[in-house]
Design a protein around this motif. Structure first.
Motif, short mmCIF file in Angstrom:
data_model
loop_
_atom_site.label_atom_id
_atom_site.label_comp_id
_atom_site.label_asym_id
_atom_site.label_seq_id
_atom_site.Cartn_x
_atom_site.Cartn_y
_atom_site.Cartn_z
N CYS A 32 0.83 -1.21 0.00
CA CYS A 32 0.00 0.00 0.00
C CYS A 32 0.87 1.26 0.00
CB CYS A 32 -0.93 0.01 1.21
SG CYS A 32 -2.27 -1.17 1.07
N ASP A 33 1.93 1.24 0.78
CA ASP A 33 2.80 2.42 0.87
C ASP A 33 3.62 2.64 -0.39
OD1 ASP A 33 1.79 2.97 3.36
OD2 ASP A 33 3.57 2.30 4.46
N LEU A 34 3.77 1.63 -1.23
CA LEU A 34 4.50 1.79 -2.48
C LEU A 34 3.66 2.45 -3.57
CD1 LEU A 34 6.51 -1.54 -2.75
CD2 LEU A 34 7.45 0.77 -2.54
N LEU A 35 2.35 2.40 -3.46
CA LEU A 35 1.49 3.03 -4.46
C LEU A 35 1.83 4.51 -4.57
CD1 LEU A 35 -1.99 1.42 -3.86
CD2 LEU A 35 -0.62 1.29 -5.93
N GLY A 36 2.09 4.96 -5.78
CA GLY A 36 2.43 6.36 -6.02
C GLY A 36 3.91 6.68 -5.87
N ALA A 37 4.69 5.73 -5.35
CA ALA A 37 6.13 5.96 -5.21
C ALA A 37 6.79 6.00 -6.59
CB ALA A 37 6.77 4.86 -4.36
N LYS A 38 7.90 6.70 -6.67
CA LYS A 38 8.63 6.80 -7.94
C LYS A 38 9.84 5.87 -7.91
CE LYS A 38 7.40 11.59 -8.67
NZ LYS A 38 7.91 12.97 -8.73
N ILE A 39 10.12 5.28 -9.06
CA ILE A 39 11.33 4.51 -9.27
C ILE A 39 12.20 5.37 -10.17
CG2 ILE A 39 12.33 2.44 -10.24
CD1 ILE A 39 9.66 1.04 -9.69
N VAL A 40 13.39 5.70 -9.72
CA VAL A 40 14.27 6.60 -10.46
C VAL A 40 15.55 5.87 -10.82
CG1 VAL A 40 15.52 8.80 -10.41
CG2 VAL A 40 13.33 8.57 -9.20
N ARG A 41 15.95 6.02 -12.06
CA ARG A 41 17.19 5.39 -12.55
C ARG A 41 17.91 6.39 -13.44
NH1 ARG A 41 21.21 1.46 -12.54
NH2 ARG A 41 21.70 0.93 -14.66
N GLU A 42 19.19 6.55 -13.22
CA GLU A 42 19.98 7.42 -14.07
C GLU A 42 20.95 6.58 -14.87
OE1 GLU A 42 21.59 10.91 -12.25
OE2 GLU A 42 19.73 11.28 -11.13
N ILE A 43 20.90 6.74 -16.19
CA ILE A 43 21.79 6.02 -17.10
C ILE A 43 22.50 7.07 -17.94
CG2 ILE A 43 21.96 4.35 -18.99
CD1 ILE A 43 19.38 3.07 -17.91
N ASP A 44 23.81 7.11 -17.83
CA ASP A 44 24.60 8.17 -18.44
C ASP A 44 24.06 9.50 -17.92
OD1 ASP A 44 26.23 6.31 -19.82
OD2 ASP A 44 24.74 6.16 -21.42
N SER A 45 23.59 10.36 -18.78
CA SER A 45 23.06 11.65 -18.32
C SER A 45 21.54 11.70 -18.40
CB SER A 45 23.65 12.79 -19.15
OG SER A 45 23.30 12.63 -20.51
N GLN A 46 20.91 10.57 -18.63
CA GLN A 46 19.45 10.51 -18.77
C GLN A 46 18.81 10.00 -17.49
OE1 GLN A 46 17.99 7.98 -21.91
NE2 GLN A 46 16.04 9.05 -21.98
N ARG A 47 17.80 10.71 -17.01
CA ARG A 47 17.07 10.31 -15.81
C ARG A 47 15.73 9.71 -16.23
NH1 ARG A 47 16.35 13.96 -10.50
NH2 ARG A 47 16.44 12.16 -9.16
N LEU A 48 15.49 8.47 -15.78
CA LEU A 48 14.25 7.78 -16.09
C LEU A 48 13.43 7.67 -14.80
CD1 LEU A 48 15.90 4.89 -18.11
CD2 LEU A 48 14.87 6.97 -19.04
N VAL A 49 12.15 7.99 -14.87
CA VAL A 49 11.29 7.96 -13.69
C VAL A 49 10.00 7.23 -14.03
CG1 VAL A 49 10.06 9.34 -11.97
CG2 VAL A 49 12.22 10.19 -12.91
#
Length: 88
Positions: free
Chosen positions: A22-39
Motif C-alpha cells: 500500500c505504501d508503495l502506491l504512487g512511489a517513484k522509481i528513479v534510474r539514471e543512465i549516463d546523463s538521462q534520468r528515467l522515472v
C-alpha cells in the motif's frame, strides 16, 4: 503520506507485506543512465506472503528464478510473463 523525494531504505521493506504494498502506491522509481534520468510511478501493486501463500511464486519451493524471495526485504523480484512482459 511519504516524502516524495525520500529514498526508501531496508526498514521500509521489512514490514508487513500488505502495508509495504500500500505504501508503495504512487512511489517513484528513479534510474539514471549516463546523463538521462528515467522515472516511473508505481500505479499497481500485489502483495504475496511467500511459502504460505499459494498465489506466490515462492509457495512451492525455492528455485533459481524465485530465490530472491527467500532473502531480506528490499530486493526486487523481476520475472518475464506471458512471453511479453517483465513484471517488477
Amino acid at each position: 503520506m511519504q516524502d516524495a523525494n525520500r529514498v526508501l531504505t531496508r526498514p521500509f521493506y521489512e514490514r508487513d507485506t500488505a502495508t509495504v504494498a500500500c505504501d508503495l502506491l504512487g512511489a517513484k522509481i528513479v534510474r539514471e543512465i549516463d546523463s538521462q534520468r528515467l522515472v516511473g510511478v508505481i500505479s499497481e501493486v500485489e502483495a504475496y506472503y511467500g511459502q504460505g501463500d499459494s498465489a506466490s511464486h515462492a509457495s512451492k519451493r525455492r528455485t533459481v528464478r524465485n530465490a530472491v524471495m527467500f532473502g531480506r526485504g528490499g530486493v526486487a523480484y523481476i520475472y518475464f510473463v506471458y512471453g511479453m512482459h517483465y513484471m517488477f
